[in-house]
Scaffold this active site. Structure first.
Site, PDB file in Angstrom:
ATOM      1  N   ASP A   1     -24.196   3.725 -31.883  1.00  0.00           N
ATOM      2  CA  ASP A   1     -23.991   2.581 -32.890  1.00  0.00           C
ATOM      3  C   ASP A   1     -23.348   1.349 -32.517  1.00  0.00           C
ATOM      4  OD1 ASP A   1     -23.691   1.831 -35.498  1.00  0.00           O
ATOM      5  OD2 ASP A   1     -21.663   2.896 -35.652  1.00  0.00           O
TER       6      ASP A   1
ATOM      7  N   ASN B   1     -19.922  -1.878 -28.598  1.00  0.00           N
ATOM      8  CA  ASN B   1     -19.374  -1.910 -29.862  1.00  0.00           C
ATOM      9  C   ASN B   1     -18.714  -3.294 -30.396  1.00  0.00           C
ATOM     10  OD1 ASN B   1     -18.630   1.004 -29.099  1.00  0.00           O
ATOM     11  ND2 ASN B   1     -20.336   1.019 -30.852  1.00  0.00           N
TER      12      ASN B   1
ATOM     13  N   ILE C   1     -16.717  -6.803 -34.495  1.00  0.00           N
ATOM     14  CA  ILE C   1     -16.451  -5.403 -33.985  1.00  0.00           C
ATOM     15  C   ILE C   1     -17.390  -4.451 -34.817  1.00  0.00           C
ATOM     16  CG2 ILE C   1     -14.824  -3.576 -33.729  1.00  0.00           C
ATOM     17  CD1 ILE C   1     -12.711  -6.093 -33.554  1.00  0.00           C
ATOM     18  N   CYS C   2     -17.958  -3.260 -34.326  1.00  0.00           N
ATOM     19  CA  CYS C   2     -18.525  -2.281 -35.014  1.00  0.00           C
ATOM     20  C   CYS C   2     -17.450  -1.097 -34.860  1.00  0.00           C
ATOM     21  CB  CYS C   2     -19.981  -1.662 -34.549  1.00  0.00           C
ATOM     22  SG  CYS C   2     -20.690  -0.697 -35.409  1.00  0.00           S
ATOM     23  N   LEU C   3     -16.685  -0.690 -36.150  1.00  0.00           N
ATOM     24  CA  LEU C   3     -15.740   0.255 -36.022  1.00  0.00           C
ATOM     25  C   LEU C   3     -15.734   0.782 -37.410  1.00  0.00           C
ATOM     26  CD1 LEU C   3     -13.756   2.124 -34.379  1.00  0.00           C
ATOM     27  CD2 LEU C   3     -12.060   0.323 -35.000  1.00  0.00           C
TER      28      LEU C   3
END
Length: 196
Positions: free
Chosen positions: A122, A81, A89-91
Site C-alpha cells: 500500500d 509509505n 505519508i500513507c498511513l
C-alpha cells in the site's frame, strides 16, 4: 475550532517521556500557533533509519480531534509509505481510521512503527516500494544513505556546509538560519538563499 486545552495537554504528555518513546512535539519554528506543530521521531533501532532524527510537519484542522491531524515528513526519507518527493505519508490512522481517542503522540509512535515495518503493498512512493520488494539490499543501503544525508546533523558536517555557502558570498548568520530551517539540506538552503 481546535480544542486548545486538549492540544496543550497532549504536548505535555508527549514530551514528558521523550527519552523513552523517542518522539516529541513543539510549536512549529518556535511560533505561537497551537495548530501548527513540529513532531520529532527518533529512527528505530535495527532499521536503516537508526540514529536519524526525523521532523514531521503537523497541522491541526479546525475539527481536531474529530478530524485527523495533517502530517508530512519535513526530513527526506527513503520509505515505501512516505513520498521521497514531498514527505506525504500513507498511513490509515491519518486518514479514514482516525479516532478522537487517538492522540498526536500515538500518531507519531505509529509513524515510528511504520519506519520499522513498511507496508510496500500500500505504497505512497511506488518506486521505493518496488525497490523494497525486488531488491531489498539496495533499498536498505539507499535508506541508510538518506538517513545519513538528511536525518543526522553532525556539527562538523554543518560547519562545512556553512563554510561552503559563506564562500559563495552569503552572510554567515543568514546561511545558518536557512540551513536550520531546511534541516541541514544544503541544496534546499542554496535554493532558498538564491531566491532571496
Amino acid at each position: 475550532m481546535v480544542d486548545v486545552s486538549r492540544v496543550q495537554k497532549e504536548l505535555t504528555e508527549c514530551n514528558r517521556d521523550r527519552e523513552v518513546s523517542g518522539v516529541s512535539i513543539a510549536l512549529h519554528d518556535g511560533g505561537s500557533s497551537i495548530s501548527h506543530l513540529t513532531g520529532t521521531i527518533a529512527g528505530p533501532l535495527g532499521t536503516p533509519y537508526e540514529g536519524g532524527t526525523f521532523l514531521i510537519d503537523i497541522r491541526l484542522p479546525g475539527g481536531y480531534p474529530f478530524e485527523p491531524p495533517k502530517m508530512q515528513f519535513i526530513t527526506k526519507v527513503w520509505h515505501p509509505n512516505i513520498s521521497s518527493q514531498n514527505g506525504a505519508i500513507c498511513l490509515d490512522i491519518l486518514k479514514d481510521q482516525w479516532s478522537p481517542a487517538l492522540t498526536l503522540k500515538t500518531a507519531l509512535l505509529s509513524l515510528q512503527a511504520l519506519l520499522s515495518a513498511p507496508a510496500p503493498d500500500d505504497p505512497q512512493d511506488a518506486v521505493v516500494a518496488q525497490q523494497y520488494l525486488r531488491d531489498y539490499s539496495t533499498f536498505s543501503s539507499t535508506a541508510r544513505y538518506w538517513t545519513e544525508a538528511f536525518a543526522k546533523s553532525t556539527s562538523t558536517g554543518m560547519e562545512e556546509k556553512v563554510q561552503k555557502l559563506v564562500e559563495m558570498g552569503f552572510p554567515e548568520d543568514m546561511v545558518r538560519s536557512v540551513l536550520k530551517s531546511v534541516n541541514g539540506d544544503e541544496n534546499m538552503a542554496l535554493e532558498k538563499l538564491c531566491s532571496g
